[in-house]
Write a protein that holds these residues in place. Structure first.
Motif, PDB file in Angstrom:
ATOM      1  N   LEU A 102       0.824  -1.214   0.000  1.00 15.36           N
ATOM      2  CA  LEU A 102       0.000   0.000   0.000  1.00 15.36           C
ATOM      3  C   LEU A 102       0.855   1.259   0.000  1.00 15.36           C
ATOM      4  CD1 LEU A 102      -2.741  -0.982   2.642  1.00 15.36           C
ATOM      5  CD2 LEU A 102      -2.855  -1.209   0.149  1.00 15.36           C
ATOM      6  N   THR A 103       2.048   1.178   0.613  1.00 15.05           N
ATOM      7  CA  THR A 103       2.929   2.347   0.677  1.00 15.05           C
ATOM      8  C   THR A 103       3.956   2.344  -0.450  1.00 15.05           C
ATOM      9  OG1 THR A 103       4.081   1.104   2.381  1.00 15.05           O
ATOM     10  CG2 THR A 103       2.731   2.921   3.115  1.00 15.05           C
ATOM     11  N   THR A 113       2.483  10.994  -0.937  1.00 16.00           N
ATOM     12  CA  THR A 113       1.056  10.826  -0.677  1.00 16.00           C
ATOM     13  C   THR A 113       0.761   9.747   0.347  1.00 16.00           C
ATOM     14  OG1 THR A 113       0.720  11.441  -2.974  1.00 16.00           O
ATOM     15  CG2 THR A 113      -1.168  10.507  -1.839  1.00 16.00           C
ATOM     16  N   VAL A 114       1.626   8.723   0.384  1.00 13.55           N
ATOM     17  CA  VAL A 114       1.359   7.621   1.304  1.00 13.55           C
ATOM     18  C   VAL A 114       2.617   7.256   2.077  1.00 13.55           C
ATOM     19  CG1 VAL A 114       1.085   6.268  -0.822  1.00 13.55           C
ATOM     20  CG2 VAL A 114       0.791   5.136   1.352  1.00 13.55           C
ATOM     21  N   GLN A 115       2.513   7.355   3.385  1.00 14.39           N
ATOM     22  CA  GLN A 115       3.666   7.174   4.272  1.00 14.39           C
ATOM     23  C   GLN A 115       3.401   6.036   5.254  1.00 14.39           C
ATOM     24  OE1 GLN A 115       6.706   9.276   4.485  1.00 14.39           O
ATOM     25  NE2 GLN A 115       6.005   9.547   2.383  1.00 14.39           N
ATOM     26  N   MET A 116       4.493   5.506   5.817  1.00 18.37           N
ATOM     27  CA  MET A 116       4.354   4.366   6.726  1.00 18.37           C
ATOM     28  C   MET A 116       5.034   4.656   8.055  1.00 18.37           C
ATOM     29  SD  MET A 116       4.660   0.454   5.574  1.00 18.37           S
ATOM     30  CE  MET A 116       4.387  -0.937   6.675  1.00 18.37           C
ATOM     31  N   MET A 135       5.800  14.934   7.442  1.00 17.52           N
ATOM     32  CA  MET A 135       6.520  16.092   6.884  1.00 17.52           C
ATOM     33  C   MET A 135       6.113  16.404   5.448  1.00 17.52           C
ATOM     34  SD  MET A 135       8.204  17.446   9.262  1.00 17.52           S
ATOM     35  CE  MET A 135       9.195  18.661   8.394  1.00 17.52           C
ATOM     36  N   LEU A 136       5.784  15.364   4.668  1.00 20.59           N
ATOM     37  CA  LEU A 136       5.443  15.586   3.264  1.00 20.59           C
ATOM     38  C   LEU A 136       3.939  15.722   3.048  1.00 20.59           C
ATOM     39  CD1 LEU A 136       8.067  13.140   1.756  1.00 20.59           C
ATOM     40  CD2 LEU A 136       8.092  15.628   1.563  1.00 20.59           C
ATOM     41  N   ARG A 137       3.201  15.892   4.171  1.00 19.77           N
ATOM     42  CA  ARG A 137       1.746  16.071   4.107  1.00 19.77           C
ATOM     43  C   ARG A 137       1.052  14.958   3.309  1.00 19.77           C
ATOM     44  NH1 ARG A 137       1.042  21.144   6.759  1.00 19.77           N
ATOM     45  NH2 ARG A 137       2.865  20.921   8.059  1.00 19.77           N
ATOM     46  N   PRO A 138       1.195  13.719   3.769  1.00 20.09           N
ATOM     47  CA  PRO A 138       0.545  12.602   3.069  1.00 20.09           C
ATOM     48  C   PRO A 138      -0.973  12.656   3.223  1.00 20.09           C
ATOM     49  CG  PRO A 138       1.388  11.877   5.196  1.00 20.09           C
ATOM     50  CD  PRO A 138       1.870  13.290   5.004  1.00 20.09           C
ATOM     51  N   LYS A 139      -1.655  11.929   2.351  1.00 26.12           N
ATOM     52  CA  LYS A 139      -3.108  11.764   2.475  1.00 26.12           C
ATOM     53  C   LYS A 139      -3.418  10.474   3.220  1.00 26.12           C
ATOM     54  CE  LYS A 139      -4.505  15.320   0.073  1.00 26.12           C
ATOM     55  NZ  LYS A 139      -4.233  15.302  -1.363  1.00 26.12           N
ATOM     56  N   ILE A 140      -2.469   9.519   3.104  1.00 25.31           N
ATOM     57  CA  ILE A 140      -2.681   8.190   3.680  1.00 25.31           C
ATOM     58  C   ILE A 140      -1.463   7.851   4.523  1.00 25.31           C
ATOM     59  CG2 ILE A 140      -3.034   5.740   3.153  1.00 25.31           C
ATOM     60  CD1 ILE A 140      -3.718   6.887   0.201  1.00 25.31           C
ATOM     61  N   VAL A 141      -1.697   7.344   5.742  1.00 24.12           N
ATOM     62  CA  VAL A 141      -0.591   6.848   6.556  1.00 24.12           C
ATOM     63  C   VAL A 141      -0.901   5.412   6.955  1.00 24.12           C
ATOM     64  CG1 VAL A 141       0.827   7.181   8.620  1.00 24.12           C
ATOM     65  CG2 VAL A 141      -0.127   9.180   7.448  1.00 24.12           C
ATOM     66  N   VAL A 142       0.018   4.509   6.640  1.00 21.25           N
ATOM     67  CA  VAL A 142      -0.103   3.124   7.064  1.00 21.25           C
ATOM     68  C   VAL A 142       0.690   2.976   8.359  1.00 21.25           C
ATOM     69  CG1 VAL A 142       0.400   0.722   6.491  1.00 21.25           C
ATOM     70  CG2 VAL A 142      -0.395   2.285   4.697  1.00 21.25           C
ATOM     71  N   LEU A 143      -0.008   2.618   9.421  1.00 26.31           N
ATOM     72  CA  LEU A 143       0.597   2.493  10.746  1.00 26.31           C
ATOM     73  C   LEU A 143       0.711   1.007  11.059  1.00 26.31           C
ATOM     74  CD1 LEU A 143      -1.937   5.096  11.918  1.00 26.31           C
ATOM     75  CD2 LEU A 143       0.512   5.559  12.161  1.00 26.31           C
TER      76      LEU A 143
END
Ligand code: ATP
Ligand code: MG
Length: 333
Positions: free
Chosen positions: A60-61, A92-95, A170-178
């Motif tokens: 997903l990331t 857009t998508v960070q983990m 920091m990069l203002r993602p829309k999605i964060v996978v935790l």
């Protein structure tokens, strides 16, 4: 709104060499996962160790491409993208990982760790702007700005997880996978981090994919729960529906073991036989059938696909809505 993330039958196979005298073969870590995620929503992915949660999170990331299936982010097909288009999509998508110590460079001050994504992704910010953005984010996650020039080892586990979260934003993602973001933390610190994640979600308009092996952790933070078993969807529905009306015997077993389950349900504690089978050699038919307390003749030979009404899906031939206490079918969805 339109989904911010859409996964269609995502699969990931690894080839494995199990030693000199063992057969070389392949492991389907993720064997077909589909879901959509709306903006600002939290989807929890729950399952025991080895069920494929982290593998799904890495797909997903965009850390790993799927072996097959399709991944859409903000309406764009990002399946297998590489090079410049991958780099453009990264912010857009960070983990966030379970172990914040492993994801932070011990030789880097936390300010440098937070500035790094701004540098690597050519944001065009000046050194002064990067510094200011890093310090603002350090404050936003509840740490003192004076800490900016300290190193990761000087912080507690909870503080380090705050830093890892700050870095991911920091990069203002829309999605964060935790990926198990609170599993390594003391119980007293968990609630603080979960609260922080909730505040940040509202403030930055984040959609979360929250990976956990523990249903009780996700109950109060997730909008939807997807229960994974051996790389597949066992059950997926709104958090309310899955907790009030669990339909898959695996979900029922997990719930019966969580201390938060209501006393009515806790009485019917379900103990599963055996352990999660190896994905190297998955059971035929329904992958859950060898451990299932209600398996019948169809189960070892046919594979159930997730199905159901009102967005409450269950991959089980025996799954039926529990029509308890006058509640109407689908009322919770
Ligand atoms: P945990 O709760 O322990 O973190 P998980 O649900 O995150 O487990 P994964 O780490 O995704 O599970 O692993 C799923 C399966 O895929 C496991 O059987 C694992 O051994 C296998 N696997 C994961 N990554 C690889 C890899 N790079 N090469 C080979 N097999 C892998
Ligand atoms: Mg994992």
């Amino acid at each position: 709104g339109a989904p911010v993330l859409e996964a269609v039958d995502l699969q990931r196979t690894y080839s494995v060499n199990r030693g000199l005298f063992a057969p070389t073969g392949s492991v389907k870590a993720v064997a077909g996962i589909s879901f959509t995620l709306a903006p600002k929503q939290t989807l929890a992915i729950v399952g025991e160790s080895g069920s494929g949660k982290s593998t799904l999170g890495r797909m997903l990331t965009l850390i790993e491409p799927p072996t097959s299936g399709r991944l859409m982010i903000e309406g764009r097909d990002v399946t297998g993208i590489a090079g410049a288009s991958l780099k453009a999509m990264r912010p857009t998508v960070q983990m966030v990982f379970q172990n914040p110590y492993g994801s932070l460079n011990p030789r880097q001050t936390i300010r440098a760790a937070l500035e790094e994504p701004l540098l690597v992704n050519n944001t065009g910010m000046s050194a002064a702007e990067r510094r200011e953005a890093a310090i603002a984010m350090i404050a936003r996650v509840g740490l003192r700005p004076e800490f900016a020039d300290r190193y990761p080892h000087m912080f507690s586990g909870g503080q380090r997880q705050r830093i890892a979260i700050a870095r991911a934003l920091m990069l203002r993602p829309k999605i964060v996978v935790l990926d198990e973001p609170v599993s390594a933390l003391d119980v007293s610190v968990r609630a603080q981090i979960l609260n922080l994640l909730g505040e940040l979600q509202d403030e930055f308009g984040l959609a979360y994919v929250f990976i956990s092996h523990d249903l009780s952790v996700v109950r109060h933070i997730a909008d939807e729960v997807l229960v994974m078993y051996l790389g597949r969807v066992a059950e997926h529905g709104s958090t309310e529906a899955v907790f009030a009306d669990p339909r898959h015997p695996y979900t029922r077993a997990l719930l019966s073991a969580t201390p938060m389950a209501d006393p009515e349900r806790r009485k019917e504690r379900i103990i599963l036989k055996g352990e999660l089978p190896s994905p190297f050699n998955p059971p035929s038919g329904c992958v859950f059938n060898p451990r299932c307390p209600i398996a019948f003749d169809r189960c070892p030979t046919e594979r159930p696909e997730p199905g159901g009404e009102n967005g409450h899906l269950t991959a089980c031939f025996a799954a039926e809505p529990v029509l308890a206490s006058g509640r109407k079918e689908g009322a919770a969805a």
